[in-house]
Design a protein around this motif. Structure first.
Motif, mmCIF file in Angstrom:
data_model
loop_
_atom_site.group_PDB
_atom_site.id
_atom_site.type_symbol
_atom_site.label_atom_id
_atom_site.label_comp_id
_atom_site.label_asym_id
_atom_site.label_seq_id
_atom_site.Cartn_x
_atom_site.Cartn_y
_atom_site.Cartn_z
ATOM 1 N N TRP A 2 -1.153 -3.718 -10.157
ATOM 2 C CA TRP A 2 -0.515 -4.603 -9.191
ATOM 3 C C TRP A 2 -0.236 -5.904 -9.948
ATOM 4 O O TRP A 2 -1.135 -6.712 -10.176
ATOM 5 N N HIS A 18 1.102 -9.544 -11.629
ATOM 6 C CA HIS A 18 1.241 -10.960 -11.300
ATOM 7 C C HIS A 18 1.821 -11.622 -12.543
ATOM 8 O O HIS A 18 1.315 -11.423 -13.643
ATOM 9 N N ASP A 23 -3.970 -6.291 -2.844
ATOM 10 C CA ASP A 23 -3.048 -7.269 -2.276
ATOM 11 C C ASP A 23 -3.726 -8.624 -2.104
ATOM 12 O O ASP A 23 -3.155 -9.678 -2.449
ATOM 13 N N MET A 66 2.357 -5.609 1.504
ATOM 14 C CA MET A 66 1.431 -5.339 0.410
ATOM 15 C C MET A 66 2.086 -5.617 -0.943
ATOM 16 O O MET A 66 3.293 -5.456 -1.102
ATOM 17 N N ALA A 67 1.269 -5.988 -1.900
ATOM 18 C CA ALA A 67 1.776 -6.239 -3.241
ATOM 19 C C ALA A 67 2.355 -4.966 -3.846
ATOM 20 O O ALA A 67 1.858 -3.862 -3.598
ATOM 21 N N GLU A 68 3.410 -5.121 -4.614
ATOM 22 C CA GLU A 68 4.009 -3.967 -5.279
ATOM 23 C C GLU A 68 3.101 -3.491 -6.403
ATOM 24 O O GLU A 68 2.357 -4.279 -7.000
ATOM 25 N N SER A 69 3.169 -2.186 -6.675
ATOM 26 C CA SER A 69 2.364 -1.636 -7.759
ATOM 27 C C SER A 69 3.191 -0.657 -8.569
ATOM 28 O O SER A 69 4.249 -0.199 -8.138
ATOM 29 N N ARG A 70 2.685 -0.349 -9.754
ATOM 30 C CA ARG A 70 3.336 0.637 -10.601
ATOM 31 C C ARG A 70 2.254 1.447 -11.307
ATOM 32 O O ARG A 70 1.144 0.958 -11.538
ATOM 33 N N GLU A 71 2.607 2.684 -11.647
ATOM 34 C CA GLU A 71 1.656 3.575 -12.289
ATOM 35 C C GLU A 71 2.021 3.803 -13.748
ATOM 36 O O GLU A 71 3.187 3.708 -14.128
ATOM 37 N N ARG A 88 -2.683 -12.062 -4.209
ATOM 38 C CA ARG A 88 -2.376 -13.316 -3.526
ATOM 39 C C ARG A 88 -3.343 -14.427 -3.914
ATOM 40 O O ARG A 88 -3.030 -15.621 -3.786
ATOM 41 N N ARG A 146 -3.084 2.406 -12.262
ATOM 42 C CA ARG A 146 -2.160 1.639 -11.423
ATOM 43 C C ARG A 146 -2.337 0.155 -11.710
ATOM 44 O O ARG A 146 -3.446 -0.303 -11.977
ATOM 45 N N GLU A 162 -5.323 -0.524 -1.887
ATOM 46 C CA GLU A 162 -4.116 -1.340 -1.743
ATOM 47 C C GLU A 162 -4.422 -2.689 -1.086
ATOM 48 O O GLU A 162 -3.919 -3.728 -1.525
#
Length: 268
Positions: free
Chosen positions: A21, A23, A48, A1-6, A52, A19, A44
């Motif tokens: 994700w 690119h 993802d 899955m793509a990384e995420s941050r909050e 992509r 949140r 999620e």
């Protein structure tokens, strides 16, 4: 899955958790708008797929939902939620100037996204509504008939033919499993009326996706609302046998292929 941050920001009614994700060089920005009682962390797989496909993806936990502040599932005015979503869009635009924006809303999030398009649609490249609460939703008048709405739990099996989705939903501590609150139901009623009276989406490219076995937000009621607001660039995909969460259905890849194909068309 793509990384995420909050990250957190001060919303209209307190601290909201959002949140991203990321690119590095997105073709477009996708703003996800989640449904009633849930949270953005349930998206999620959708995020993802979109990353992509070339998107930077953003979303927030609405007030009273997930990790955001506020009494659980209490919304006094959905216009405030729309304003909070706009704050997320503004952050996305600041990080990626000039990149087109697509808003994708599911269920209650579809209602919020529809109202969002009426308020901010001139700045959007496209709109996707998934199983939207729009038009006629019998749950609202039925529960408002009670002074104190009864606790009518959502049957997890109505979410998807993939029963693991319902199992995870039932066990998720960030999902609200209690009753509707009267104030929130009244806010639903007000917003549904506001949307119906506030005009169409005009030329904004819009895709409506819905399962024809959606027992939570039945297809006929949503169709009535869609017919009122759809503009001149409109497409729909109705999936045979699919339940409420088409992004979590057994044919979710087909659904997301349809979404990304639609987005490609709007971007060209």
């Amino acid at each position: 899955m793509a990384e995420s941050r909050e990250h957190t920001f001060t919303g209209t009614r307190g601290r909201n958790v959002a949140r991203e994700w990321p690119h590095d060089r997105p073709r477009y920005l996708a703003v996800l708008v989640h449904g009633y009682g849930e949270h953005i962390g349930r998206y999620e797989y959708v995020a993802d797929r979109l990353v992509r496909h070339g998107a930077a993806v953003y979303g927030l936990d609405h007030m009273g939902h997930g990790k955001s502040e506020g009494d659980r599932v209490l919304v006094e005015d959905f216009e405030d939620v729309v304003t909070d979503v706009h704050a997320v869009e503004e952050r996305a635009r600041a990080e990626h100037p000039g990149v087109p924006v697509v808003v994708i809303g599911h269920s209650m999030g579809g209602m919020i996204a529809a109202r969002y398009a009426q308020r901010y649609g001139s700045g959007l490249a496209a709109l996707v509504l998934s199983g939207p609460v729009i038009g006629e939703w019998a749950v609202v008048p039925a529960l408002l008939a009670y002074e104190v709405p009864p606790d009518v739990p959502i049957d997890p099996a109505t979410l998807s033919r993939d029963l693991s989705i319902g199992t995870a939903y039932a066990a998720d501590p960030l999902v609200w499993h209690g009753p509707f609150k009267r104030t929130t139901l009244e806010a639903f009623a007000t917003t549904l009326t506001t949307i119906a009276k506030s005009g169409t989406f005009g030329a904004l490219p819009t895709l409506w996706v819905h399962g024809d076995d959606d027992q939570l937000v039945p297809l006929p009621g949503s169709r009535a609302g869609i017919e009122t607001v759809k503009g001149t660039d409109f497409a729909e995909r109705i999936y045979a046998g699919a339940r409420h969460e088409v992004f979590n259905e057994t044919n979710k890849d087909e659904v997301l292929d349809d979404v990304t194909t639609f987005i490609d068309r709007t971007l060209t």
